[in-house]
Design a protein around this motif. Sequence first.
Motif, PDB file in Angstrom:
ATOM      1  N   ALA A 163       5.862  16.002   0.222  1.00  0.00           N
ATOM      2  CA  ALA A 163       5.009  14.951  -0.353  1.00  0.00           C
ATOM      3  C   ALA A 163       3.753  14.752   0.497  1.00  0.00           C
ATOM      4  O   ALA A 163       3.742  15.043   1.686  1.00  0.00           O
ATOM      5  N   MET A 164       2.703  14.236  -0.123  1.00  0.00           N
ATOM      6  CA  MET A 164       1.462  13.804   0.518  1.00  0.00           C
ATOM      7  C   MET A 164       0.786  14.888   1.391  1.00  0.00           C
ATOM      8  O   MET A 164       0.427  14.649   2.542  1.00  0.00           O
ATOM      9  N   PRO A 165       0.564  16.094   0.829  1.00  0.00           N
ATOM     10  CA  PRO A 165      -0.039  17.167   1.639  1.00  0.00           C
ATOM     11  C   PRO A 165      -1.408  16.795   2.222  1.00  0.00           C
ATOM     12  O   PRO A 165      -1.668  17.080   3.402  1.00  0.00           O
ATOM     13  N   MET A 197      -6.024   6.299  -7.070  1.00  0.00           N
ATOM     14  CA  MET A 197      -5.813   7.739  -7.242  1.00  0.00           C
ATOM     15  C   MET A 197      -4.570   8.278  -6.552  1.00  0.00           C
ATOM     16  O   MET A 197      -4.014   9.275  -6.948  1.00  0.00           O
ATOM     17  N   GLU A 198      -4.180   7.663  -5.425  1.00  0.00           N
ATOM     18  CA  GLU A 198      -3.136   8.222  -4.555  1.00  0.00           C
ATOM     19  C   GLU A 198      -3.530   9.646  -4.146  1.00  0.00           C
ATOM     20  O   GLU A 198      -2.769  10.605  -4.279  1.00  0.00           O
ATOM     21  N   TRP A 199      -4.747   9.764  -3.570  1.00  0.00           N
ATOM     22  CA  TRP A 199      -5.255  11.096  -3.250  1.00  0.00           C
ATOM     23  C   TRP A 199      -4.532  11.768  -2.080  1.00  0.00           C
ATOM     24  O   TRP A 199      -4.658  12.967  -1.882  1.00  0.00           O
ATOM     25  N   SER A 204       0.806  -1.228   0.000  1.00  0.00           N
ATOM     26  CA  SER A 204       0.000   0.000   0.000  1.00  0.00           C
ATOM     27  C   SER A 204       0.836   1.274   0.000  1.00  0.00           C
ATOM     28  O   SER A 204       0.859   2.039   0.967  1.00  0.00           O
ATOM     29  N   PHE A 205       1.501   1.442  -1.096  1.00  0.00           N
ATOM     30  CA  PHE A 205       2.326   2.628  -1.349  1.00  0.00           C
ATOM     31  C   PHE A 205       2.144   2.962  -2.827  1.00  0.00           C
ATOM     32  O   PHE A 205       1.663   2.112  -3.594  1.00  0.00           O
ATOM     33  N   PRO A 206       2.543   4.173  -3.247  1.00  0.00           N
ATOM     34  CA  PRO A 206       2.341   4.504  -4.659  1.00  0.00           C
ATOM     35  C   PRO A 206       3.222   3.669  -5.577  1.00  0.00           C
ATOM     36  O   PRO A 206       4.449   3.741  -5.494  1.00  0.00           O
ATOM     37  N   VAL A 207       2.565   2.843  -6.374  1.00  0.00           N
ATOM     38  CA  VAL A 207       3.284   1.932  -7.266  1.00  0.00           C
ATOM     39  C   VAL A 207       2.854   2.198  -8.704  1.00  0.00           C
ATOM     40  O   VAL A 207       1.657   2.280  -8.982  1.00  0.00           O
ATOM     41  N   THR A 241      -3.623   4.747   8.880  1.00  0.00           N
ATOM     42  CA  THR A 241      -2.308   5.380   9.042  1.00  0.00           C
ATOM     43  C   THR A 241      -2.096   6.367   7.893  1.00  0.00           C
ATOM     44  O   THR A 241      -1.606   7.478   8.069  1.00  0.00           O
ATOM     45  N   GLY A 242      -2.453   5.934   6.687  1.00  0.00           N
ATOM     46  CA  GLY A 242      -2.426   6.815   5.512  1.00  0.00           C
ATOM     47  C   GLY A 242      -3.829   6.957   4.962  1.00  0.00           C
ATOM     48  O   GLY A 242      -4.789   6.410   5.522  1.00  0.00           O
ATOM     49  N   THR A 243      -3.965   7.689   3.870  1.00  0.00           N
ATOM     50  CA  THR A 243      -5.286   7.779   3.245  1.00  0.00           C
ATOM     51  C   THR A 243      -5.158   7.761   1.732  1.00  0.00           C
ATOM     52  O   THR A 243      -4.157   8.223   1.173  1.00  0.00           O
ATOM     53  N   ASN A 244      -6.190   7.203   1.085  1.00  0.00           N
ATOM     54  CA  ASN A 244      -6.156   7.069  -0.363  1.00  0.00           C
ATOM     55  C   ASN A 244      -7.526   6.557  -0.829  1.00  0.00           C
ATOM     56  O   ASN A 244      -8.359   6.164  -0.005  1.00  0.00           O
ATOM     57  N   ALA A 245      -7.737   6.570  -2.151  1.00  0.00           N
ATOM     58  CA  ALA A 245      -8.980   6.037  -2.704  1.00  0.00           C
ATOM     59  C   ALA A 245      -8.747   5.489  -4.097  1.00  0.00           C
ATOM     60  O   ALA A 245      -7.778   5.851  -4.769  1.00  0.00           O
ATOM     61  N   VAL A 275     -11.949   3.338  -0.149  1.00  0.00           N
ATOM     62  CA  VAL A 275     -11.248   4.422   0.553  1.00  0.00           C
ATOM     63  C   VAL A 275     -10.532   3.845   1.761  1.00  0.00           C
ATOM     64  O   VAL A 275     -11.062   2.977   2.443  1.00  0.00           O
ATOM     65  N   ILE A 276      -9.318   4.313   2.003  1.00  0.00           N
ATOM     66  CA  ILE A 276      -8.619   3.956   3.238  1.00  0.00           C
ATOM     67  C   ILE A 276      -8.469   5.219   4.078  1.00  0.00           C
ATOM     68  O   ILE A 276      -7.996   6.262   3.607  1.00  0.00           O
ATOM     69  N   LEU A 277      -8.923   5.110   5.332  1.00  0.00           N
ATOM     70  CA  LEU A 277      -8.711   6.182   6.305  1.00  0.00           C
ATOM     71  C   LEU A 277      -8.054   5.525   7.510  1.00  0.00           C
ATOM     72  O   LEU A 277      -8.733   5.051   8.419  1.00  0.00           O
ATOM     73  N   ALA A 329      -1.409  -5.517  -5.413  1.00  0.00           N
ATOM     74  CA  ALA A 329      -2.594  -4.680  -5.187  1.00  0.00           C
ATOM     75  C   ALA A 329      -2.293  -3.529  -4.254  1.00  0.00           C
ATOM     76  O   ALA A 329      -1.407  -3.614  -3.407  1.00  0.00           O
ATOM     77  N   ASN A 330      -3.078  -2.479  -4.397  1.00  0.00           N
ATOM     78  CA  ASN A 330      -3.080  -1.402  -3.409  1.00  0.00           C
ATOM     79  C   ASN A 330      -4.215  -1.712  -2.423  1.00  0.00           C
ATOM     80  O   ASN A 330      -5.216  -2.328  -2.805  1.00  0.00           O
ATOM     81  N   ASP A 331      -4.094  -1.245  -1.170  1.00  0.00           N
ATOM     82  CA  ASP A 331      -5.143  -1.573  -0.182  1.00  0.00           C
ATOM     83  C   ASP A 331      -6.504  -0.990  -0.565  1.00  0.00           C
ATOM     84  O   ASP A 331      -7.547  -1.578  -0.278  1.00  0.00           O
TER      85      ASP A 331
HETATM   86  C1  BGC Z   1      -0.173   5.272   0.147  1.00  0.00           C
HETATM   87  C2  BGC Z   1      -1.321   4.613  -0.575  1.00  0.00           C
HETATM   88  C3  BGC Z   1      -2.170   3.838   0.402  1.00  0.00           C
HETATM   89  C4  BGC Z   1      -2.595   4.743   1.557  1.00  0.00           C
HETATM   90  C5  BGC Z   1      -3.436   4.012   2.585  1.00  0.00           C
HETATM   91  C6  BGC Z   1      -0.671   6.083   1.333  1.00  0.00           C
HETATM   92  O1  BGC Z   1       0.405   6.580   2.065  1.00  0.00           O
HETATM   93  O2  BGC Z   1       0.553   6.102  -0.725  1.00  0.00           O
HETATM   94  O3  BGC Z   1      -0.859   3.767  -1.600  1.00  0.00           O
HETATM   95  O4  BGC Z   1      -3.297   3.339  -0.266  1.00  0.00           O
HETATM   96  O5  BGC Z   1      -1.447   5.259   2.189  1.00  0.00           O
HETATM   97  O6  BGC Z   1      -2.775   2.930   3.127  1.00  0.00           O
END
Ligand code: BGC
Length: 464
Positions: free
Chosen positions: A274-276, A248-250, A142-145, A219-223, A215-217, A194-196
């Motif tokens: 990064a990641m504002p 999206m890596e929102w 779950s990181f930008p790939v 430790t990090g957030t993304n959709a 959507v993940i809310l 996969a992304n989470d």
């Molecule tokens: C990552 C995303 C991930 C999100 C939630 C972000 O820091 O860049 O890929 O989906 O955290 O885990």
Amino acid sequence: MITPSLDACGAFVSYLETLFALSMNDLHTMINDFHGDMRTGLSGHEGSLKMLPSFVDKPTGREKGAFITLDLGGTHFRILAVQLDGKGGTTVLGTRQTAVPRKVMQGRGEALFDFMAEGMDAFLTKRGFERTRTYDLAFTFSFPVEPTGVSAGMLIKWTKGFTATGVEGKDVVILLKEALRRKGIDCIRVTALANDTVGTLMARSYRDPSCDLGVILGTGTNACYREKCAHIARLEGAPPEGFMIVNMEWGNFDKVRRTCYDRDLDAASVNPGAMPLEKMVSGMYLGEIARRVLVDAVQRDVLFLNAAGALKRFKRKGSLTTPEMSLIEGDDTSDLAGVHDFLKQKGVSGSSIEDRRLLKRLCGWVSGRGAGLAAAATAAVVTWMDPELKHRHTVAVDGSLFEKYTRFSAKMRAVLTDLYGKKADNIAWVHSRDGSGRGAAIIAAVAATASPQGPGHSSKANFP
Ligand code: BGC
């Protein structure tokens, strides 16, 4: 006993309240800007939203099979054995969860992947997997790939405090395979990356066709959401009538008004610049923003004027966590006895009821802004797919902030109602527990359906 200057105090408190408030205009501007950055990302140009293709569409619900999933994305690393019944049901047959030590997150990349391979080895042994067979594995990373196929992709940049060296710019599936080989594990075939968020969407839509957002809310957030292939410019050769899930890596969305506290937090982070959005919304950062506001208020003699030890206790980075903020906000007793006890445990004695009330409000401003931004981001994606909000959209959500933070989801819902009135009822947030792990298995099954071996081939490898 020192008495604060009421004027100065009141002025600072109103300043803070305004600083963290989101007006209707702010929310509408954000939604428009989001659409602009989605357009840029989809067109393949450099923008704050990466809009990464996942190479899979939603499942039909008929996918079958048994898969192992390996999930790395935050403070924990998890392995799951998942069975899909082909009728929308998933069963988790076994699971192993370990905390990822900071030295592993921030050490050498090889050591991080070895750590995962060791976890896998222990899991296979404990659950009695036969090493002579082959098991399909879906890797939730779950990181930008930047994906190059359903089971290959290059880490663009670490987030969430990870800095392990030698991984950025590399194919993480190759790194995983090499680590498994070093550990002597050759019964695993990595069939999906996969992304989470994608896992979360897949897990829900396996049994609910109205789900089109994940959507993940936490430790990090993304959709992620479902997009027409014809709109994804970088996808050459894909059938234009088809659909694909886009990550999206929102968290990297950058058109947000930041405060001095956000800027200072960013400068002190391991990934400045990064990641504002993630740094204003997610669980890794909310506590730290609130701590910075708290310290400022103490230094201005607005908070804890007669409480000993406050500055010392909260001066250190990380000394107020997001779960602690949630606890403070969740104290609904008239004398805020829970907040009092929490402060005492922290070594802050003699707090007044006004101190405790202000501390609770302060946490509410920070988390309220986070919830408002998360709601506006969700609204932007839904209205991108359905501008008039004519259809029902189920948003599958996972993550500790959504699941556990006091009233976070209620605040998000309130913002949606402010934005769209009754039509907001067409957007339903549902908790998709363990979505990323179970969903990764579904991704592997969808990928298997498209593979030359045909659908459900891995179901032959029954689990012990
Ligand atoms: C990552 C995303 C991930 C999100 C939630 C972000 O820091 O860049 O890929 O989906 O955290 O885990």
